[in-house]
Design a protein around this motif. Structure first.
Motif, PDB file in Angstrom:
ATOM      1  N   ALA A 267       0.858  -1.184   0.000  1.00  0.00           N
ATOM      2  CA  ALA A 267       0.000   0.000   0.000  1.00  0.00           C
ATOM      3  C   ALA A 267       0.897   1.237   0.000  1.00  0.00           C
ATOM      4  CB  ALA A 267      -0.920   0.009   1.222  1.00  0.00           C
TER       5      ALA A 267
ATOM      6  N   LYS B 169       1.252   5.371  -0.368  1.00  0.00           N
ATOM      7  CA  LYS B 169       0.475   6.576  -0.103  1.00  0.00           C
ATOM      8  C   LYS B 169       0.360   7.494  -1.319  1.00  0.00           C
ATOM      9  CE  LYS B 169       0.350  10.072   3.597  1.00  0.00           C
ATOM     10  NZ  LYS B 169       1.108  10.565   4.778  1.00  0.00           N
TER      11      LYS B 169
ATOM     12  N   TRP C 196      -1.081  -1.202  -4.360  1.00  0.00           N
ATOM     13  CA  TRP C 196      -2.179  -0.231  -4.351  1.00  0.00           C
ATOM     14  C   TRP C 196      -1.568   1.167  -4.228  1.00  0.00           C
ATOM     15  CZ3 TRP C 196      -6.238  -2.407  -0.299  1.00  0.00           C
ATOM     16  CH2 TRP C 196      -6.805  -3.575  -0.814  1.00  0.00           C
TER      17      TRP C 196
ATOM     18  N   THR D 139      -1.988   5.460  -4.082  1.00  0.00           N
ATOM     19  CA  THR D 139      -2.835   6.412  -3.340  1.00  0.00           C
ATOM     20  C   THR D 139      -3.613   5.677  -2.253  1.00  0.00           C
ATOM     21  OG1 THR D 139      -4.646   6.269  -4.960  1.00  0.00           O
ATOM     22  CG2 THR D 139      -3.000   7.993  -5.295  1.00  0.00           C
ATOM     23  N   ALA D 140      -2.887   4.844  -1.521  1.00  0.00           N
ATOM     24  CA  ALA D 140      -3.487   4.047  -0.446  1.00  0.00           C
ATOM     25  C   ALA D 140      -2.660   4.215   0.821  1.00  0.00           C
ATOM     26  CB  ALA D 140      -3.548   2.574  -0.847  1.00  0.00           C
ATOM     27  N   HIS D 141      -3.323   4.497   1.920  1.00  0.00           N
ATOM     28  CA  HIS D 141      -2.592   4.653   3.177  1.00  0.00           C
ATOM     29  C   HIS D 141      -3.367   3.999   4.315  1.00  0.00           C
ATOM     30  CE1 HIS D 141      -5.498   7.951   3.650  1.00  0.00           C
ATOM     31  NE2 HIS D 141      -5.273   7.864   4.943  1.00  0.00           N
TER      32      HIS D 141
ATOM     33  N   ARG E 189      -8.230   3.855   0.281  1.00  0.00           N
ATOM     34  CA  ARG E 189      -7.786   3.871  -1.111  1.00  0.00           C
ATOM     35  C   ARG E 189      -8.884   4.411  -2.015  1.00  0.00           C
ATOM     36  NH1 ARG E 189      -7.319  -1.280  -5.106  1.00  0.00           N
ATOM     37  NH2 ARG E 189      -5.900  -0.421  -6.691  1.00  0.00           N
ATOM     38  N   ARG E 190      -8.642   5.603  -2.561  1.00  0.00           N
ATOM     39  CA  ARG E 190      -9.554   6.218  -3.528  1.00  0.00           C
ATOM     40  C   ARG E 190     -11.000   6.237  -3.040  1.00  0.00           C
ATOM     41  NH1 ARG E 190      -7.055   3.039  -8.819  1.00  0.00           N
ATOM     42  NH2 ARG E 190      -4.978   3.989  -8.711  1.00  0.00           N
TER      43      ARG E 190
END
Length: 428
Positions: free
Chosen positions: A36, A38, A231, A233-235, A254-255
């Motif tokens: 994941a 960010k 993934w 843009t996932a934090h 995520r999104r």
């Protein structure tokens, strides 16, 4: 625990060199792996760094076993009781094996034979323990994946951030000013032709990657050849613990979607540091607190916060809660602010570092970390800010910071006009 949205053997938070390495090794061992990240890119602050690794006892040294013994002596003298000896012993024992494993996975490094340890005066210090990433052909990734590699620090490149080169190649190009036009021309022709073909071919920058960019790209290429998933843009904002307190997964955003990800074999926190978090800088760093960093904006201390929430703790407050380097602030032609890391230029002939009172406070050739330590330890007060003073002849021959060697008068005037350089007559 029920209600999981996704399940994997290993969940890795962060896609810098540490996260990509963990994911690649796990996937190579047959584990299902999820990374994941960010941001929209892989690389983190590694992509902006030299990407050099320090591995005593690696196989390219003349006597690896003897070097490991000397390295242990070096770390004992340098660290003492400020860190656990068993941890650094484990590093020395396993780092050469890890390097060999990465090479088996296709990640190459070059032996920097002449690189001395940062504290050469300490017993056990050595030469040649550093290795730099092999240059990487970004075309191997394909256009879309190549666009996922975070760009390097622009000031360490040529042609507006579109041409990367090794430090040795920079020295070869600079040889033209010493009269070695043949070697400089050969290097320029080789690098320039490749860059031109890339740009004509529609790439936004040269695809020959070096330093940290090369390391990240190589890791990402090999990871994409496995079953691991990334993934973007996932934090994660929460670790999920079971009844006995063991971390079993994380809540990942995520999104616009929130997923409870179960990690059967563990969660790796590879989120980077907190350089981009003003509140944490103020809490953990000495005063006056550093206000600027070339670290990526996503380095906001997520890993620190998640670890503390799960029961982790920091050691006693000390002066080394950062990897220090002296930096100068400049303005690029597009108006953006550059934080230039003064890694090598401080040691050039004709450069003296002084505090605001004009007092020299450090040997300018020490490592960047030791240099900033000296800034804070200077008396009668911290040498923050400090000044690098040189003369016109040395500036022209070697450059300094964002000022390139043999810079034309108009370009030099721009640095004077915007305050990056200040000039004055030699005192009598």
């Amino acid at each position: 625990m029920t209600g999981w949205d996704h399940e994997t053997d290993l969940l890795v938070l962060g896609a810098g060199a540490a996260g990509l390495t963990a994911a690649l090794v796990a996937a190579g061992e047959g584990l299902s792996t999820l990374v994941a990240e960010k941001s929209e890119w892989v690389g983190g602050t590694t992509a902006r760094s030299a990407g050099t690794v320090w591995v005593p006892g690696h196989r390219q040294l003349a006597d690896p076993r003897a070097d490991l013994a000397e390295a242990a002596r070096y770390l004992d003298a340098l660290v003492g009781d400020r860190g656990r000896r068993d941890l650094r012993t484990a590093y020395l024992r396993h780092a050469p094996e890890a390097l060999d494993r990465l090479r088996q996975l296709g990640i190459g490094f070059r032996h920097t034979a002449g690189a001395a340890d940062y504290h050469p005066e300490v017993p056990g210090a050595g030469v040649g323990r550093a290795l730099e990433p092999e240059p990487f052909d970004g075309r191997r990734l394909g256009r879309r994946a190549f666009g996922r590699i975070r760009r390097p620090v622009r000031e360490f490149t040529l042609l507006g951030g579109t041409l990367m080169l090794r430090r040795a190649e920079a020295d070869q190009l600079a040889a033209v000013f010493a009269g070695d036009t043949v070697r400089a021309a050969a290097t320029a022709a080789r690098l320039g032709l490749r860059w031109l073909l890339d740009r004509v071919g529609g790439y936004p920058r040269g695809t020959r990657l070096t330093m940290g960019n090369a390391l990240v790209a190589a890791l990402y290429e090999r990871l994409r050849a496995t079953s691991a998933d990334v993934w973007f843009t996932a934090h994660a904002d929460e670790l999920i613990a079971g009844e006995r307190g063991r971390v079993e997964g994380a809540v990942v955003h995520r999104r616009g979607t929130v997923s409870r990800v179960r990690a059967l074999r563990g969660v790796v926190l590879a989120c980077g540091g907190f350089a981009a978090n003003p509140a944490l800088r103020a809490r953990y760093l000495p005063e006056p607190v550093a206000q600027f960093t070339p670290a990526v904006p996503e380095a906001t201390g997520d890993g620190l916060r998640l670890a503390q929430a799960a029961g982790g703790a920091l050691g006693a407050p000390r002066d080394d809660n950062a990897m220090w380097f002296p930096g100068s602030l400049g303005r690029r032609r597009d108006g953006s602010t550059a934080v230039f890391p003064h890694i090598w230029d401080r040691a050039q002939p004709g450069v003296v570092a002084v505090d605001r009172g004009g007092r020299r406070f450090v040997d300018e050739s020490v490592s960047y970390h030791r240099f900033v330590r000296a800034m804070y330890a200077a008396t009668p007060g911290p040498a923050v800010p400090a000044w690098l003073v040189t003369d016109a002849a040395a500036l022209r021959k070697y450059g300094l910071g964002m000022v390139r060697p043999y810079l034309p008068g108009a370009a030099l005037r721009r640095h004077l006009d915007d305050g990056y350089l200040r000039s004055g007559r030699t005192g009598r």
